[in-house]
Design an enzyme around this catalytic site. Sequence first.
Site, PDB file in Angstrom:
ATOM      1  N   CYS A   1      -9.970  -1.479 -21.241  1.00  0.00           N
ATOM      2  CA  CYS A   1      -9.862  -0.478 -20.174  1.00  0.00           C
ATOM      3  C   CYS A   1      -9.084  -1.005 -18.962  1.00  0.00           C
ATOM      4  CB  CYS A   1     -11.235   0.019 -19.750  1.00  0.00           C
ATOM      5  SG  CYS A   1     -12.292  -1.264 -19.070  1.00  0.00           S
TER       6      CYS A   1
ATOM      7  N   ARG B   1     -19.774   2.822 -15.721  1.00  0.00           N
ATOM      8  CA  ARG B   1     -19.922   1.414 -15.371  1.00  0.00           C
ATOM      9  C   ARG B   1     -20.813   1.310 -14.147  1.00  0.00           C
ATOM     10  NH1 ARG B   1     -14.792  -2.229 -14.021  1.00  0.00           N
ATOM     11  NH2 ARG B   1     -14.931  -1.188 -12.010  1.00  0.00           N
TER      12      ARG B   1
ATOM     13  N   ASN C   1      -7.768  -6.571 -16.154  1.00  0.00           N
ATOM     14  CA  ASN C   1      -7.354  -6.817 -14.769  1.00  0.00           C
ATOM     15  C   ASN C   1      -8.008  -8.088 -14.244  1.00  0.00           C
ATOM     16  OD1 ASN C   1      -6.299  -4.295 -15.154  1.00  0.00           O
ATOM     17  ND2 ASN C   1      -7.776  -3.240 -13.864  1.00  0.00           N
TER      18      ASN C   1
ATOM     19  N   ARG D   1      -5.636 -11.569  -8.516  1.00  0.00           N
ATOM     20  CA  ARG D   1      -4.920 -10.328  -8.817  1.00  0.00           C
ATOM     21  C   ARG D   1      -4.424  -9.602  -7.573  1.00  0.00           C
ATOM     22  NH1 ARG D   1      -9.836  -6.489 -11.161  1.00  0.00           N
ATOM     23  NH2 ARG D   1      -8.732  -4.683 -10.404  1.00  0.00           N
TER      24      ARG D   1
ATOM     25  N   ARG E   1     -15.521   4.364 -12.902  1.00  0.00           N
ATOM     26  CA  ARG E   1     -15.751   3.322 -11.885  1.00  0.00           C
ATOM     27  C   ARG E   1     -16.653   3.910 -10.803  1.00  0.00           C
ATOM     28  NH1 ARG E   1      -9.992   1.794 -12.895  1.00  0.00           N
ATOM     29  NH2 ARG E   1      -9.882  -0.463 -13.085  1.00  0.00           N
TER      30      ARG E   1
ATOM     31  N   GLU F   1     -14.600  -9.728 -19.084  1.00  0.00           N
ATOM     32  CA  GLU F   1     -13.613  -9.981 -18.033  1.00  0.00           C
ATOM     33  C   GLU F   1     -13.803 -11.354 -17.390  1.00  0.00           C
ATOM     34  OE1 GLU F   1     -13.802  -6.859 -15.093  1.00  0.00           O
ATOM     35  OE2 GLU F   1     -15.976  -6.860 -15.038  1.00  0.00           O
TER      36      GLU F   1
ATOM     37  N   HIS G   1       0.827  -1.211   0.000  1.00  0.00           N
ATOM     38  CA  HIS G   1       0.000   0.000   0.000  1.00  0.00           C
ATOM     39  C   HIS G   1       0.861   1.261   0.000  1.00  0.00           C
ATOM     40  CE1 HIS G   1      -2.983  -2.932   1.583  1.00  0.00           C
ATOM     41  NE2 HIS G   1      -3.645  -2.359   0.623  1.00  0.00           N
TER      42      HIS G   1
END
Length: 595
Positions: free
Chosen positions: A507, A337, A459, A470, A301, A436, A194
Site C-alpha cells: 500500500c 489502519r 514509504n 523520507r 489512514r 514497514e 509543499h
Amino acid sequence: MAQHRIVKGISVAPGLALGPAHVVHARPHVVPTWNVPEEDLAREVDRLREAIDQAAEELRRRQKAVAAQVGERDAGIFALHRTILTDPATQRDVEATIRDQRINAEAAVQALIDRVTKRLAGTAAEGMRGWSADFSDPWRAVLDVLMQHDRESIVQGDEQVILAAAELTPQVVTYLARERILAVVTEAGGRFSHGAVLARSFGIPCVVGLSNLLSRLEQGLRVLVDGDAGTVQLRPDQDDVDQFLARLERRKTREKKLGLHASLEPVTTDGHRFAVLVNVESLRDLDTFPLQNCDGVGLLRTEFLYMERQQFPSEEEQYRLYRRVLERLAGRPVTLRTLDIGNDKQLPYFKTPREANPALGWRGLRIAIEWQDLLRVQLRAALRASAHGDLRILLPMVTSIEEVRDVHRIFDEVRRSLVDGGYDVASDVPVGIMVEVPSTLFVLPSLLAEVDYVSVGTNDLVQYLLAVDRDNPLVARLYDVHHPAVLQALARVAEAARAAGKPASVCGEMAGDYATALLLLGLGYDAVSVVPMLLPEVKYAVRETACAEARETAQLALRETTSEGVRSVLAKSRQRLHERQVAEFAAEPHKGEPR
Ligand code: PEP
Ligand code: MG
C-alpha cells in the site's frame, strides 16, 4: 514549432494548458529604504506588527479555502506559514533591525529575507531551496501588505490564466480560485515542496525550473504549458495551437479509454486476478473519486480523520465515520489502519515530547500500546461499525511479535465487552500488520502465524531499510524505491506470505506506478492499494499483461544488482504498455515515470 520560444524546465504535475500568463508577485526589484527618526520608531514597529497580522489573516483565509477544496492535510502548509510568521524570535529580530538601523519596516523585512535566502542558497539540494521559499513566502506577503500590493488588482473578472512566479509556493498555487488557474509555471521550486504537493492534488499542470522565465514574460502574454514534457512555449503560433488542441483531444481520449478499463475486472491476459484497491486519506476522497471501480479500500489512514479535528474524535463520532466508509464500499473490504501518529503526523491537540529522531521514536503502534485508551476507543468504534460491511484492521509500525500479541489481547477484550453490551459485531474481523520496519522481515513466519494478512508500507520500509529520511530533502536523491535491497525485501514478504497461506499486498506509494505494480504482481502479491487517481492506469496495466510475463520481469529485476538495472527492467514493461496505448487509443504518448 519555434524552438527558441520554448523554455525547458522540470515537470511537477502533468497536463496541457494554453492561456494568458499572469505574473504573480511581480515584486519590484527595489524595496524602498528610508531612515526613520527616533521618535517614529515605535510607530514603524506597529506598522510592521499590523502588516504581520494582516498577512497572517490572509493565510488563515487561504487555509480555510484549501481545506474546503482538497482537505486539511494540504491546507496545513498555511498553518506552518502562519507559525513562521508569528514566530516571536523572528519578529523580535525584524523589530530589532528597525530600531537598531533606524530603517523602515519594508527594508527590515527585506533584510530578513535576504539573510535567510543567503544562508540556504549555499546548499545544492533542491528541497532546501524549497524550504527557503517556505520561509520567505509568508514574509514576502508582509512586504506586499506594507507596500500595499493588491493581489487581485491585475487579474480581473473570471478569466482563466497561467500563473507564473519566481518560486513555487502554496501562496502561488492558491493565488486565485482553482477554476481560474490553467497551469502554474515558476523559475524555482522543488519537486518535493509543499507548492508542488498542492499543485498535484489540485490536478493543475505545473512546471518548475524555468530559468529567466519572468524576464521573458509580460502580463497577458499567451503561453502554452506542457506539464508532461516540462516545457513552456511563449507566443505559440497557429500551428502550435493546432498541435496543442490535437494533443489535448488525444489526452481526453486516453483518459476516457482508461476510464472504461477502470470499470472492468483487473484480470491478466492469462486469467490471473490481481486486486487493485485504493488508499483513502480523507472522507472527502469518498466523494471526489469514483470508488465503484476499486476492489476496496486497502488503506484507510485514520490519522487524517483525527488531524481534521480540534480534539480526539469520540467513539460515537468515529463509529459514524467508519460506518459511512463501510456502507459506501458496499460489501467490499475496508482496511482500517489504527492511528499512526508521530513523526511528521502530529495532532494539534496531542503534544508529544520533542524527539531527536522522531522517525525512530514514539509513533504508530508504540503510542497506541502505551496510550491504550486511544486504541480501545478506536477499536470499539471500528468493531461496532464492522456490522455494516467487510472490515479489516491494520496495525502500523509493528516491530515485534509481542506488540501484535498486546493488540490481540486488547482487541479480544474490546470485542467481548461489546458483545456483552449487546452490540452487533461482525463474526470475523481480520487483523493484519504493516510490514514497514525491517525487523519484521526477519521474523516473518512467526509474525504471519499470528496475523491474518500483511500489507507492505514501502514509504517507511524504504526509509528504514536505506537509512534515508523520507521527508529530508537533503537525502531525497538517496530515497530509492528501486534499490535492489527493497526488491529483495518485497520478494521475501511475498514468499513468506505464500508459504503461510496468507494474503499480502503493498500500500506504499510505489505501488501506484503501474510498471512497479506489475512487478509486485510478478513477485506474487495478491493486491496493491494505490491513490484513487492512479487506479485506471494500474488496472489497465494489469489487464494488458500476462501474469507469466510479470513473473519473468520480476525474476529479471531480482537478478539486478543496481537500482539502474532494476529501472531498466521496468522500462521495458513501461515501453510495451506505452506502445500498446498509442496503438489502441491513438493516445497521447504516456510518459509515466517511477513515482
Ligand atoms: C507506508 O509507510 O508505506 C504507508 C503506507 O504508510 P504511511 O505513508 O502513512 O506511513
Ligand atoms: Mg508508514
